[in-house]
Design an enzyme around this catalytic site. Sequence first.
Site, mmCIF file in Angstrom:
data_model
loop_
_atom_site.group_PDB
_atom_site.id
_atom_site.type_symbol
_atom_site.label_atom_id
_atom_site.label_comp_id
_atom_site.label_asym_id
_atom_site.label_seq_id
_atom_site.Cartn_x
_atom_site.Cartn_y
_atom_site.Cartn_z
ATOM 1 N N MET A 83 31.940 -42.516 -32.589
ATOM 2 C CA MET A 83 31.460 -41.990 -31.316
ATOM 3 C C MET A 83 30.372 -42.875 -30.719
ATOM 4 O O MET A 83 30.350 -43.134 -29.520
ATOM 5 C CB MET A 83 30.931 -40.566 -31.502
ATOM 6 C CG MET A 83 30.341 -39.958 -30.239
ATOM 7 S SD MET A 83 29.826 -38.243 -30.478
ATOM 8 C CE MET A 83 29.047 -37.915 -28.901
ATOM 9 N N HIS A 181 33.872 -31.593 -29.359
ATOM 10 C CA HIS A 181 35.267 -31.480 -29.780
ATOM 11 C C HIS A 181 35.417 -30.438 -30.883
ATOM 12 O O HIS A 181 34.510 -30.213 -31.683
ATOM 13 C CB HIS A 181 35.804 -32.828 -30.260
ATOM 14 C CG HIS A 181 34.934 -33.493 -31.293
ATOM 15 N ND1 HIS A 181 34.797 -33.033 -32.573
ATOM 16 C CD2 HIS A 181 34.138 -34.587 -31.197
ATOM 17 C CE1 HIS A 181 33.976 -33.815 -33.243
ATOM 18 N NE2 HIS A 181 33.545 -34.758 -32.443
ATOM 19 N N TYR A 627 27.126 -34.948 -83.862
ATOM 20 C CA TYR A 627 27.862 -34.467 -82.692
ATOM 21 C C TYR A 627 29.131 -33.749 -83.148
ATOM 22 O O TYR A 627 29.651 -34.019 -84.222
ATOM 23 C CB TYR A 627 28.335 -35.620 -81.798
ATOM 24 C CG TYR A 627 27.364 -36.700 -81.470
ATOM 25 C CD1 TYR A 627 26.748 -36.742 -80.223
ATOM 26 C CD2 TYR A 627 27.086 -37.727 -82.372
ATOM 27 C CE1 TYR A 627 25.876 -37.765 -79.886
ATOM 28 C CE2 TYR A 627 26.218 -38.754 -82.054
ATOM 29 C CZ TYR A 627 25.614 -38.770 -80.810
ATOM 30 O OH TYR A 627 24.757 -39.792 -80.481
ATOM 31 N N HIS A 707 28.109 -37.312 -72.318
ATOM 32 C CA HIS A 707 29.464 -37.829 -72.513
ATOM 33 C C HIS A 707 30.438 -36.936 -71.746
ATOM 34 O O HIS A 707 31.389 -36.403 -72.299
ATOM 35 C CB HIS A 707 29.828 -37.851 -73.993
ATOM 36 C CG HIS A 707 29.007 -38.784 -74.811
ATOM 37 N ND1 HIS A 707 28.929 -38.705 -76.190
ATOM 38 C CD2 HIS A 707 28.208 -39.826 -74.453
ATOM 39 C CE1 HIS A 707 28.129 -39.663 -76.639
ATOM 40 N NE2 HIS A 707 27.679 -40.356 -75.606
ATOM 41 N N ASN A 750 32.216 -41.966 -79.170
ATOM 42 C CA ASN A 750 31.631 -42.113 -77.838
ATOM 43 C C ASN A 750 32.725 -42.542 -76.864
ATOM 44 O O ASN A 750 33.544 -43.403 -77.175
ATOM 45 C CB ASN A 750 30.519 -43.155 -77.868
ATOM 46 C CG ASN A 750 29.446 -42.831 -78.887
ATOM 47 O OD1 ASN A 750 29.729 -42.792 -80.088
ATOM 48 N ND2 ASN A 750 28.236 -42.597 -78.440
#
EC number: 1.1.99.18
Length: 773
Positions: A83, A181, A627, A707, A750
């Site tokens: 525009m 518009h 983990y 992760h 990982n």
Amino acid sequence: MLGRSLLALLPFVGLAFSQSASQFTDPTTGFQFTGITDPVHDVTYGFVFPPLATSGAQSTEFIGEVVAPIASKWIGIALGGAMNNDLLLVAWANGNQIVSSTRWATGYVQPTAYTGTATLTTLPETTINSTHWKWVFRCQGCTEWNNGGGIDVTSQGVLAWAFSNVAVDDPSDPQSTFSEHTDFGFFGIDYSTAHSANYQNYLNGDSGNPTTTSTKPTSTSSSVTTGPTVSATPYDYIIVGAGPGGIIAADRLSEAGKKVLLLERGGPSTKQTGGTYVAPWATSSGLTKFDIPGLFESLFTDSNPFWWCKDITVFAGCLVGGGTSVNGALYWYPNDGDFSSSVGWPSSWTNHAPYTSKLSSRLPSTDHPSTDGQRYLEQSFNVVSQLLKGQGYNQATINDNPNYKDHVFGYSAFDFLNGKRAGPVATYLQTALARPNFTFKTNVMVSNVVRNGSQILGVQTNDPTLGPNGFIPVTPKGRVILSAGAFGTSRILFQSGIGPTDMIQTVQSNPTAAAALPPQNQWINLPVGMNAQDNPSINLVFTHPSIDAYENWADVWSNPRPADAAQYLANQSGVFAGASPKLNFWRAYSGSDGFTRYAQGTVRPGAASVNSSLPYNASQIFTITVYLSTGIQSRGRIGIDAALRGTVLTPPWLVNPVDKTVLLQALHDVVSNIGSIPGLTMITPDVTQTLEEYVDAYDPATMNSNHWVSSTTIGSSPQSAVVDSNVKVFGTNNLFIVDAGIIPHLPTGNPQGTLMSAAEQAAAKILALAGGP
């Protein structure tokens, strides 16, 4: 009459429904145009240009056509795709005539009369009936504007349209004011193929024998950069995010000859990328914080951590390389189970070996990163290896047999090369940069993809030098790939009207972002952010008299041990050639629910925190982080908050009770024979707290391993997945995702190795998918 003419026209412009311009013939006039039909409002836009000049300046005029239903109270065309600072054409029907004007705007305000030399002439082929109006016009002086901008008629570009179902204030006045518009959109166009040898015949009202010329001049320009208006350069592939997925995809797609643009919201990282953040002791080398592996721990203690994304509430890297430039660089080749159908991968993905082989040949792993081949600061390895051998573990070189992940330990493996952080930045990115068909831009943030229904037209950025108001289009068959990470990609999707309704409504409530949303009837409801996974991790801290905690990494940036610093600067060897992890181990557990879960351990000297009532020697501390990975059943949700920051909406850690039971069992097993190692003492938790009490009291924020996977998961159904087996976003024609979000389940180690193998495979599938550039 026009209604039937329009119906006759539709078969010719059907190809334009993709919102990339194609050629069609007006069946009433015989004029051949290049353009589109917007499928939402059923408005056709067409353009034809005089033959290309073989010498001298090109003509600055064209013939245009707009065919619109009577419900279209006014139509606008932005010749530069924006525009602001762009020649605008506005037209509407008033009784039996078309009223039109050229306009100009320098802000998001009412456009005013253009004071330049452009001239609009309505041609006799213009018609109006009870259902439609057709405006055929000549626009002279319209490709070069008084401010220095314009469109390049020998190349590709982008046009924008505006539609309103609200009438202008005074239909008889060409300069009438009007309301904003009610809808707008964009489409790409190849101007070089939109020229006709019959142009003069068209001006005379004769279609002649329409033929188009597609011959390009010997010298072309892809953009006009003079003045405040920029014509965007279209690309075959626009890739958002220079993390591992984006870099690998960019390299493979550019290798195939595609015109590729890679955009990174952050700045340089390593010296090779132009990074300059260098430790005081390393200035002679120019190697940055992101080059030197031994500076990894300082990433979390620096007073000016510019590399972390400030609009994501967990750690995420906003710099070249993404997470691979700021992680510990642990690098595990995926095993067969990581790509198994049993964890959610489509059957077409299970044969990962060719892609993992391509990855490892480009980026081999090492468990001895020092250039002299020696290992350093390995006391914690020696202590924990004794502990694990007493539990039935065997030592191995982990990446020599990726499928061996039960009762195994080995030296930590990394994607370092020549004693420096490497990853995809030092490998894949460098080969891409050597190609003329590859463009890389940093410090460019993409807010959303610009789309019309299912067709992606390009991306909206914060850089107006790359396109009108920052819009960058794709070529007519072009594609966009999102590789902005789990949180970044999800936010871009939300801001593009793709995702759960509540997230899109959050965008809708933001006055800035809401303006870029497509109409609600074009929203695509997909489970973006749902089913997210991350490894729950628990730190156990120990002391042993043999350990060198290396001042807990506190001095590596400003005051390192002189001999170690000198050794590294001499030949990238020694302590600083490696990161803090020294040993990794895995063990499989059968859960009471029938799922096998894998526990992974990482051992490093030092500790992030110590909470102990026992006296201890801080110079002798080390950490075992445990983990849970493959087999875990807990999932959560990520999304955005009211400020549009990426955030965790539902924490994914230990939601499933069996996950917690297995993790506790793994913790108990790790310390089960601690008494067999003389001098080994666990100080966090200490004797005043059981492991159960310790885990119950553990801060969920510190259980986060960053992760993140499965937020835009791959799958077979849009009810449960975001991308299909070709990593194409459901409900779209040409939008793809290549980052960790597509991984359906946490891998055994990982995730960066699995992610990079997946990126290799995704790039191959995207290239093989029909319909692309």
